[in-house]
Design an enzyme around this catalytic site. Structure first.
Site, PDB file in Angstrom:
ATOM      1  N   TRP A 164      37.244  -5.454  -9.237  1.00 42.30           N
ATOM      2  CA  TRP A 164      38.194  -4.538  -9.847  1.00 42.30           C
ATOM      3  C   TRP A 164      37.655  -3.108  -9.942  1.00 42.30           C
ATOM      4  O   TRP A 164      38.427  -2.159 -10.126  1.00 42.30           O
ATOM      5  CB  TRP A 164      38.606  -5.031 -11.229  1.00 42.30           C
ATOM      6  CG  TRP A 164      39.592  -6.154 -11.184  1.00 42.30           C
ATOM      7  CD1 TRP A 164      39.400  -7.428 -11.625  1.00 42.30           C
ATOM      8  CD2 TRP A 164      40.920  -6.107 -10.656  1.00 42.30           C
ATOM      9  NE1 TRP A 164      40.520  -8.179 -11.401  1.00 42.30           N
ATOM     10  CE2 TRP A 164      41.479  -7.397 -10.810  1.00 42.30           C
ATOM     11  CE3 TRP A 164      41.685  -5.118 -10.063  1.00 42.30           C
ATOM     12  CZ2 TRP A 164      42.767  -7.713 -10.399  1.00 42.30           C
ATOM     13  CZ3 TRP A 164      42.984  -5.432  -9.648  1.00 42.30           C
ATOM     14  CH2 TRP A 164      43.509  -6.707  -9.822  1.00 42.30           C
ATOM     15  N   LYS A 192      46.940  -8.949  -2.109  1.00 44.95           N
ATOM     16  CA  LYS A 192      46.684 -10.183  -2.849  1.00 44.95           C
ATOM     17  C   LYS A 192      45.485  -9.982  -3.759  1.00 44.95           C
ATOM     18  O   LYS A 192      44.591  -9.189  -3.463  1.00 44.95           O
ATOM     19  CB  LYS A 192      46.425 -11.377  -1.928  1.00 44.95           C
ATOM     20  CG  LYS A 192      44.997 -11.477  -1.383  1.00 44.95           C
ATOM     21  CD  LYS A 192      44.692 -12.834  -0.758  1.00 44.95           C
ATOM     22  CE  LYS A 192      44.694 -13.952  -1.769  1.00 44.95           C
ATOM     23  NZ  LYS A 192      43.596 -13.840  -2.789  1.00 44.95           N
ATOM     24  N   ASN A 193      45.482 -10.732  -4.878  1.00 49.84           N
ATOM     25  CA  ASN A 193      44.267 -10.831  -5.666  1.00 49.84           C
ATOM     26  C   ASN A 193      44.013 -12.289  -6.032  1.00 49.84           C
ATOM     27  O   ASN A 193      43.725 -13.078  -5.125  1.00 49.84           O
ATOM     28  CB  ASN A 193      44.238  -9.859  -6.857  1.00 49.84           C
ATOM     29  CG  ASN A 193      45.395  -9.968  -7.826  1.00 49.84           C
ATOM     30  OD1 ASN A 193      46.549  -9.802  -7.452  1.00 49.84           O
ATOM     31  ND2 ASN A 193      45.110 -10.214  -9.099  1.00 49.84           N
ATOM     32  N   ASP A 194      44.106 -12.694  -7.279  1.00 49.04           N
ATOM     33  CA  ASP A 194      43.592 -13.989  -7.716  1.00 49.04           C
ATOM     34  C   ASP A 194      44.099 -15.175  -6.907  1.00 49.04           C
ATOM     35  O   ASP A 194      45.318 -15.385  -6.788  1.00 49.04           O
ATOM     36  CB  ASP A 194      43.991 -14.248  -9.167  1.00 49.04           C
ATOM     37  CG  ASP A 194      43.336 -13.288 -10.124  1.00 49.04           C
ATOM     38  OD1 ASP A 194      42.742 -12.302  -9.678  1.00 49.04           O
ATOM     39  OD2 ASP A 194      43.439 -13.531 -11.346  1.00 49.04           O
ATOM     40  N   ASP A 239      45.780 -16.696 -18.245  1.00 44.38           N
ATOM     41  CA  ASP A 239      45.145 -17.471 -17.175  1.00 44.38           C
ATOM     42  C   ASP A 239      45.033 -18.965 -17.512  1.00 44.38           C
ATOM     43  O   ASP A 239      43.942 -19.543 -17.460  1.00 44.38           O
ATOM     44  CB  ASP A 239      43.750 -16.925 -16.837  1.00 44.38           C
ATOM     45  CG  ASP A 239      43.738 -15.443 -16.546  1.00 44.38           C
ATOM     46  OD1 ASP A 239      44.805 -14.911 -16.196  1.00 44.38           O
ATOM     47  OD2 ASP A 239      42.669 -14.809 -16.653  1.00 44.38           O
ATOM     48  N   GLU A 264      37.699 -14.615 -18.164  1.00 44.29           N
ATOM     49  CA  GLU A 264      38.969 -14.735 -17.454  1.00 44.29           C
ATOM     50  C   GLU A 264      38.999 -15.993 -16.576  1.00 44.29           C
ATOM     51  O   GLU A 264      37.973 -16.590 -16.260  1.00 44.29           O
ATOM     52  CB  GLU A 264      39.199 -13.497 -16.585  1.00 44.29           C
ATOM     53  CG  GLU A 264      39.260 -12.203 -17.380  1.00 44.29           C
ATOM     54  CD  GLU A 264      39.695 -11.029 -16.527  1.00 44.29           C
ATOM     55  OE1 GLU A 264      40.798 -10.520 -16.767  1.00 44.29           O
ATOM     56  OE2 GLU A 264      38.937 -10.624 -15.629  1.00 44.29           O
TER      57      GLU A 264
END
Length: 529
Positions: free
Chosen positions: A334, A68-70, A196, A244
């Site tokens: 990252w 998972k990320n964001d 985004d 972002e």
């Protein structure tokens, strides 16, 4: 949100001064490769440690498996929060690309996995990046009153340089979604960074507003129906990388003043600034945001609180608290996103911070800033409390406590000294530990003396301002298997960093430098979730 992967786990342990303790982990390694889109790439399949040792967090949200990320901003549906996040079921097979997976929660501590809600690769546009979900109570989009609508970035063609915004909708309370065709609802005008989307409802003007990441600009767009968008204005700030995962919300300060806040995930490392969530307070007229000051403030000053979102605080009836919001961040960076012992020990890579409640406070100089505290729902999950009372320290005092996942709170007071704090996750020999406290005119969190993902040595200690003349500091520190979150002075500043202490490193010590101090009302709490 795209990114590039970091170093291999083999590199992590090769660079550790505590390399002999690596036998506590699986002997397998995970070698990372560059990924042009979110969803990471790792060539090594998971290999559970024969000992059964686990690095999965005890009370922080973790992905069930894979990657998972964001985080995606949670939305309130039928008495609970629906939390979507970017998930890659193909992480261990080396295939990049994310879907939206769903977990639901009522207390923002205990989550129930609901599986993939918005799949990837079901249209010619490929996988899904970050975006936002809204509940369309007024049926402005025509999918029915109460439909859940997702506006999300995708990059048709499989690359990363043609980012556009697409629409998915749900008529079953956000459990499953259908694409609204394969054409973008907001086409790319010919720029590289265009992603985004964060959508909010502007009730004052009866329309939707989108904030969009466009390199050093956050663009603002209007829509009546979520399907057609018109550019309105933009907010520009350079020097902290691509702006972002934008965030835009209104909040009432503790003195009754109403402010708008514009937030972004940003990388200020080149300027000696954090690589987390930058924000400005100011005003928003429905089209343009005007900041109170030119430079941003930061909601977290550690190395690992990225892609963060804020969302409405609601009571059990669903009523919104105008004076508070919740916040949630991805505990990773990252620069080294693929580097974690959870890959081999537990078969996943992806941990979040605790949910925080944020409020807006006016400082003595007339400026406004956000303060953070762990969500109150943690109180219902306390499984053990150790009350140490007041502890006087001159030098280093090892406490009679052992633990790997806990919260410790204390107020340190002194008349004269240079520094004071805590050694967390201390090894039996005392050579490995994480240090948290104050020194001279700054508060700090230092992970140098334990295993962590940063092999460059440059991202080891984070700082925030501190006035030593106060003679006192309050610390609330959340420690879990792979993270530390330190809240300084009732959450005026927060530091979040990944750490990978060996599981035998369970000690806790208090320390002072050049003087003595009293650690008052020192309390340790453990949680069961």
């Amino acid at each position: 949100m795209p990114g590039t992967s970091g170093l291999s786990r083999r590199s992590l342990f090769a660079g550790s001064a505590a390399g002999t303790a690596a036998a506590l982990l699986s002997t397998g390694t995970a070698t990372a490769a560059p990924k042009p889109r979110p969803g990471g790439k790792t060539e090594k399949k998971p290999n559970s440690a024969a000992s059964g040792a686990s690095y999965r967090a005890a009370y922080h949200f973790t992905v069930p498996d894979q990657w998972k990320n964001d985080p995606q901003r949670p939305v309130w549906i039928d008495g609970e929060y629906h939390y979507y996040y970017l998930y890659n079921a193909d992480y261990f097979s080396g295939v990049v690309g994310t879907a939206w997976r769903l977990a639901t929660t009522k207390d923002l501590v205990s989550f129930t996995d609901r599986g993939v809600a918005v799949p990837k690769d079901t249209t010619v546009n490929g996988d899904l990046w970050s975006g936002s979900a809204v509940v369309d109570t007024g049926n402005t989009a025509g999918f029915g009153a109460g439909a859940v609508v997702v506006i999300v970035t995708m990059s048709p063609g499989g690359g990363t340089d043609h980012q556009e915004q697409f629409l998915y909708y749900s008529t079953d309370d956000g459990l499953t979604f259908t694409n609204h065709g394969t054409a973008p609802v907001l086409p790319n005008p010919g720029v590289a960074d265009f992603r985004d989307p964060k959508v909010i409802r502007d009730e004052d003007r009866g329309r939707w507003v989108m904030a969009l990441a466009e390199n050093d600009k956050v663009g603002f767009y209007h829509s009546d129906d979520l399907k057609s968008w018109t550019y309105a204005n933009g907010f520009v700030h350079d020097g902290i990388g691509v702006l972002e995962c934008p965030d835009l919300f209104r909040i009432t300060a503790s003195d009754g003043t109403v402010k708008w806040v514009l937030g972004v995930s940003a990388n200020g490392k080149s300027s000696g600034l954090p690589n987390t969530y930058a924000y400005w307070t100011g005003s928003f007229d429905g089209s343009a945001f005007t900041a109170d000051t030119g430079d941003p403030q930061w909601l977290d000053h550690g190395w690992d609180w990225y892609g963060a979102v804020t969302f409405e605080k609601r009571d059990a009836s669903g009523a919104v608290d105008a004076a508070a919001r919740y916040a949630l961040g991805w505990v990773n960076n990252w620069d080294y996103a693929d580097t974690t012992p959870t890959i081999d020990c537990d078969g996943f890579n992806g941990t979040d911070s605790v949910v925080r409640e944020i409020t807006l406070t006016r400082a003595s100089d007339g400026t406004y800033h956000l303060v953070s505290r762990p969500v109150a729902g943690l109180d219902a999950h306390v499984s053990r409390t150790v009350n140490l009372g007041d502890v006087t320290v001159n030098g280093t005092k090892v406490l009679d406590y052992k633990g790997i996942s806990y919260e410790v709170t204390t107020e340190i007071t002194w008349s004269q000294l240079t520094g004071a704090g805590l050694q967390l996750r201390r090894s039996p020999s005392g050579g490995r530990h994480i240090d948290a406290g104050i020194y001279a005119d700054y508060a700090f969190l230092n992970r140098r003396n334990t295993v962590n993902a940063d092999t460059s040595g440059k991202l080891q200690e984070s700082h925030t301002p501190f006035d030593p003349s106060a003679g006192t500091v309050k610390l609330r520190i959340l420690v879990d298997r792979t993270s530390v979150e330190m809240f300084v002075d009732d959450g005026r500043y927060v530091h979040t960093s990944q750490v990978f202490p060996y599981l035998l490193d369970t000690g806790l010590a208090l320390f002072t430098i050049d003087g003595s101090a009293v650690f008052r009302n020192t309390v340790i709490r453990e949680f069961s979730v």
